[in-house]
Write an enzyme that holds these catalytic residues in place. Structure first.
Site, PDB file in Angstrom:
ATOM      1  N   THR A   7      27.044  -2.976 -56.290  1.00  0.00           N
ATOM      2  CA  THR A   7      26.639  -4.169 -55.536  1.00  0.00           C
ATOM      3  C   THR A   7      27.732  -5.237 -55.692  1.00  0.00           C
ATOM      4  O   THR A   7      28.428  -5.292 -56.708  1.00  0.00           O
ATOM      5  CB  THR A   7      25.280  -4.726 -55.991  1.00  0.00           C
ATOM      6  OG1 THR A   7      25.386  -5.198 -57.340  1.00  0.00           O
ATOM      7  CG2 THR A   7      24.182  -3.683 -55.886  1.00  0.00           C
ATOM      8  N   ALA A   9      30.566  -5.556 -53.879  1.00  0.00           N
ATOM      9  CA  ALA A   9      31.872  -4.870 -53.900  1.00  0.00           C
ATOM     10  C   ALA A   9      32.912  -5.590 -53.046  1.00  0.00           C
ATOM     11  O   ALA A   9      34.014  -5.075 -52.862  1.00  0.00           O
ATOM     12  CB  ALA A   9      31.697  -3.429 -53.421  1.00  0.00           C
ATOM     13  N   TYR A 156      22.031 -19.535 -64.689  1.00  0.00           N
ATOM     14  CA  TYR A 156      22.933 -18.368 -64.723  1.00  0.00           C
ATOM     15  C   TYR A 156      22.697 -17.572 -66.005  1.00  0.00           C
ATOM     16  O   TYR A 156      22.523 -16.345 -65.970  1.00  0.00           O
ATOM     17  CB  TYR A 156      24.381 -18.848 -64.642  1.00  0.00           C
ATOM     18  CG  TYR A 156      25.407 -17.743 -64.771  1.00  0.00           C
ATOM     19  CD1 TYR A 156      25.764 -16.970 -63.665  1.00  0.00           C
ATOM     20  CD2 TYR A 156      26.038 -17.467 -65.988  1.00  0.00           C
ATOM     21  CE1 TYR A 156      26.710 -15.951 -63.778  1.00  0.00           C
ATOM     22  CE2 TYR A 156      26.972 -16.457 -66.110  1.00  0.00           C
ATOM     23  CZ  TYR A 156      27.315 -15.703 -65.002  1.00  0.00           C
ATOM     24  OH  TYR A 156      28.245 -14.689 -65.120  1.00  0.00           O
TER      25      TYR A 156
HETATM   26  N1  LIG Z   1      34.177 -13.939 -63.559  1.00  0.00           N
HETATM   27  C1  LIG Z   1      33.878 -13.872 -64.832  1.00  0.00           C
HETATM   28  O1  LIG Z   1      34.610 -14.340 -65.687  1.00  0.00           O
HETATM   29  C2  LIG Z   1      32.601 -13.204 -65.282  1.00  0.00           C
HETATM   30  C3  LIG Z   1      32.256 -13.297 -66.646  1.00  0.00           C
HETATM   31  C4  LIG Z   1      31.093 -12.684 -67.076  1.00  0.00           C
HETATM   32  C5  LIG Z   1      30.315 -11.978 -66.169  1.00  0.00           C
HETATM   33  N2  LIG Z   1      30.674 -11.902 -64.860  1.00  0.00           N
HETATM   34  C6  LIG Z   1      29.801 -11.164 -63.954  1.00  0.00           C
HETATM   35  O2  LIG Z   1      30.580 -10.235 -63.217  1.00  0.00           O
HETATM   36  C7  LIG Z   1      29.931  -9.967 -61.953  1.00  0.00           C
HETATM   37  C8  LIG Z   1      30.966 -10.059 -60.842  1.00  0.00           C
HETATM   38  O3  LIG Z   1      31.416 -11.390 -60.781  1.00  0.00           O
HETATM   39  P1  LIG Z   1      32.824 -11.829 -60.197  1.00  0.00           P
HETATM   40  O4  LIG Z   1      33.452 -12.672 -61.225  1.00  0.00           O
HETATM   41  O5  LIG Z   1      33.536 -10.632 -59.659  1.00  0.00           O
HETATM   42  O6  LIG Z   1      32.325 -12.795 -59.031  1.00  0.00           O
HETATM   43  P2  LIG Z   1      32.725 -12.948 -57.487  1.00  0.00           P
HETATM   44  O7  LIG Z   1      34.173 -12.688 -57.280  1.00  0.00           O
HETATM   45  O8  LIG Z   1      32.163 -14.263 -57.102  1.00  0.00           O
HETATM   46  O9  LIG Z   1      31.921 -11.756 -56.775  1.00  0.00           O
HETATM   47  C9  LIG Z   1      30.532 -11.760 -56.686  1.00  0.00           C
HETATM   48  C10 LIG Z   1      30.093 -10.672 -55.733  1.00  0.00           C
HETATM   49  O10 LIG Z   1      28.657 -10.770 -55.578  1.00  0.00           O
HETATM   50  C11 LIG Z   1      28.357 -10.869 -54.180  1.00  0.00           C
HETATM   51  N3  LIG Z   1      27.151 -11.652 -53.910  1.00  0.00           N
HETATM   52  C12 LIG Z   1      26.847 -12.890 -54.360  1.00  0.00           C
HETATM   53  N4  LIG Z   1      25.674 -13.293 -53.837  1.00  0.00           N
HETATM   54  C13 LIG Z   1      25.225 -12.295 -53.041  1.00  0.00           C
HETATM   55  C14 LIG Z   1      24.078 -12.128 -52.215  1.00  0.00           C
HETATM   56  N5  LIG Z   1      23.138 -13.074 -52.063  1.00  0.00           N
HETATM   57  N6  LIG Z   1      23.935 -10.972 -51.538  1.00  0.00           N
HETATM   58  C15 LIG Z   1      24.873 -10.009 -51.650  1.00  0.00           C
HETATM   59  N7  LIG Z   1      25.986 -10.103 -52.398  1.00  0.00           N
HETATM   60  C16 LIG Z   1      26.163 -11.251 -53.086  1.00  0.00           C
HETATM   61  C17 LIG Z   1      29.586 -11.549 -53.586  1.00  0.00           C
HETATM   62  O11 LIG Z   1      29.596 -11.376 -52.180  1.00  0.00           O
HETATM   63  P3  LIG Z   1      30.558 -12.314 -51.248  1.00  0.00           P
HETATM   64  O12 LIG Z   1      31.947 -11.760 -51.437  1.00  0.00           O
HETATM   65  O13 LIG Z   1      30.024 -12.116 -49.886  1.00  0.00           O
HETATM   66  O14 LIG Z   1      30.388 -13.711 -51.763  1.00  0.00           O
HETATM   67  C18 LIG Z   1      30.693 -10.811 -54.336  1.00  0.00           C
HETATM   68  O15 LIG Z   1      30.915  -9.535 -53.781  1.00  0.00           O
HETATM   69  C19 LIG Z   1      28.802 -10.988 -61.845  1.00  0.00           C
HETATM   70  O16 LIG Z   1      27.571 -10.380 -62.147  1.00  0.00           O
HETATM   71  C20 LIG Z   1      29.147 -12.026 -62.905  1.00  0.00           C
HETATM   72  O17 LIG Z   1      28.016 -12.704 -63.398  1.00  0.00           O
HETATM   73  C21 LIG Z   1      31.796 -12.506 -64.404  1.00  0.00           C
END
Ligand SMILES: NC(=O)c1ccc[n+]([C@@H]2O[C@H](COP(=O)([O-])OP(=O)(O)OC[C@H]3O[C@@H](n4cnc5c(N)ncnc54)[C@H](OP(=O)(O)O)[C@@H]3O)[C@@H](O)[C@H]2O)c1
Length: 261
Positions: A7, A9, A156
């Site tokens: 999910t 992606a 969050y």
């Molecule tokens: N970044 C960090 O440092 C970090 C640290 C700890 C944990 N995480 C976790 O890692 C995971 C990935 O995060 P990321 O950093 O890669 O974030 P990101 O670049 O913001 O990507 C988030 C993804 O989730 C999708 N998404 C968000 N809301 C949605 C919705 N309502 N319906 C369908 N898709 C949705 C986004 O789609 P769109 O592209 O359309 O927006 C995107 O594909 C998350 O669970 C986050 O909590 C991240």
């Protein structure tokens, strides 16, 4: 080779994981919030040599989550609940009237997993990986929807702990079925949209988070490993509430009620 549904992606960690797994020969079921967003963000992968298929649904709508499960293939080896939203912005609600971070980051994955678990069990050994976070806050069962004194960071962190509690429950429920469930904090402040939108200076790379997540998804050395939380590549201790079986039961029963909309 495995079939892996990821999910979220379309960006950040999910896109990096989809790209790596497709390059390794996996069938990647790449989820996007909409057809338009998926075609735009995944054009290169969809047109590339790998086996990448697009599935769509807004995770802020439980009806969409059900439709998303219908698009998933009968054969599924790994489910990665990765999509998420960060903590920037004020209190918002999902289409079903639930606090948005709880709904998108946790409840959508809870429902999707329950709709796909039989398909995963049929492909055992199979894996479920919840991409959570080191940012965790205990759930206040008197105000799960955070109506009283909303704070985005707490919203969050609550949703992320709920994902870990969910993974621990799944590990117990599915151990006899040959399906493992793990959760992880991929890396701290990777330079992705959710981090930059919150105005935070990145502190690690997407490659670090990718490495940690890939292990749980595909590393043969972790076959059969279940019921654990990882901080990066190290097994770690989650917030105490994750080990409280009564709190996990309350969350599970609440979630079962909330998804019946
Ligand atoms: N970044 C960090 O440092 C970090 C640290 C700890 C944990 N995480 C976790 O890692 C995971 C990935 O995060 P990321 O950093 O890669 O974030 P990101 O670049 O913001 O990507 C988030 C993804 O989730 C999708 N998404 C968000 N809301 C949605 C919705 N309502 N319906 C369908 N898709 C949705 C986004 O789609 P769109 O592209 O359309 O927006 C995107 O594909 C998350 O669970 C986050 O909590 C991240």
């Amino acid at each position: 080779m495995s079939t892996v549904l990821i999910t979220g992606a379309t960006d950040g960690l999910g896109l990096a994981l989809a790209t790596r797994l497709a390059g390794e020969g996996a069938t990647v079921i790449a989820h996007a919030r909409s057809e338009e967003r998926g075609r735009e963000a995944l054009a290169e992968l969809l047109d590339g040599p790998g086996d990448v298929r697009l599935v769509v649904g807004d995770l802020a709508s439980l009806r969409d989550v059900r439709a998303l499960a219908d698009q998933a293939p009968d054969r599924l080896d790994v489910l990665v609940n990765n999509a998420g939203i960060g903590f920037a912005g004020g209190r918002e609600q999902s289409s079903d009237g639930y606090e948005l971070r709880f709904a998108v980051n946790y409840l959508a994955g809870f429902l999707l997993t329950s709709l796909l678990r039989d398909r995963l069990a049929a492909c055992a050994p199979a894996r479920i990986v919840n991409v959570a976070s080191a940012g965790q806050a205990p759930i206040d069962f008197d105000d799960v929807m955070l109506e009283d004194g909303y704070d985005g960071v707490r919203a969050y962190c609550q949703s992320k702990l709920a994902q870990i509690m969910h993974a621990f429950d799944l590990a117990d429920e599915l151990s006899d079925a040959g399906v493992t469930a793990t959760a992880l904090h991929p890396a701290t402040y990777m330079p992705t949209k959710m981090v930059t939108r919150a105005g935070i200076t990145p502190a690690s790379t997407v490659e670090q988070g990718l490495e940690a997540t890939w292990r749980l998804v595909a590393d043969p050395a972790l076959e059969g490993f279940t019921g654990a939380y990882f901080n990066g590549t190290s097994e770690a201790r989650a917030d105490a509430q994750a080990y409280d079986v009564d709190a996990r039961r309350r969350l599970r029963e609440l979630s079962e009620r909330l998804v019946e909309v």
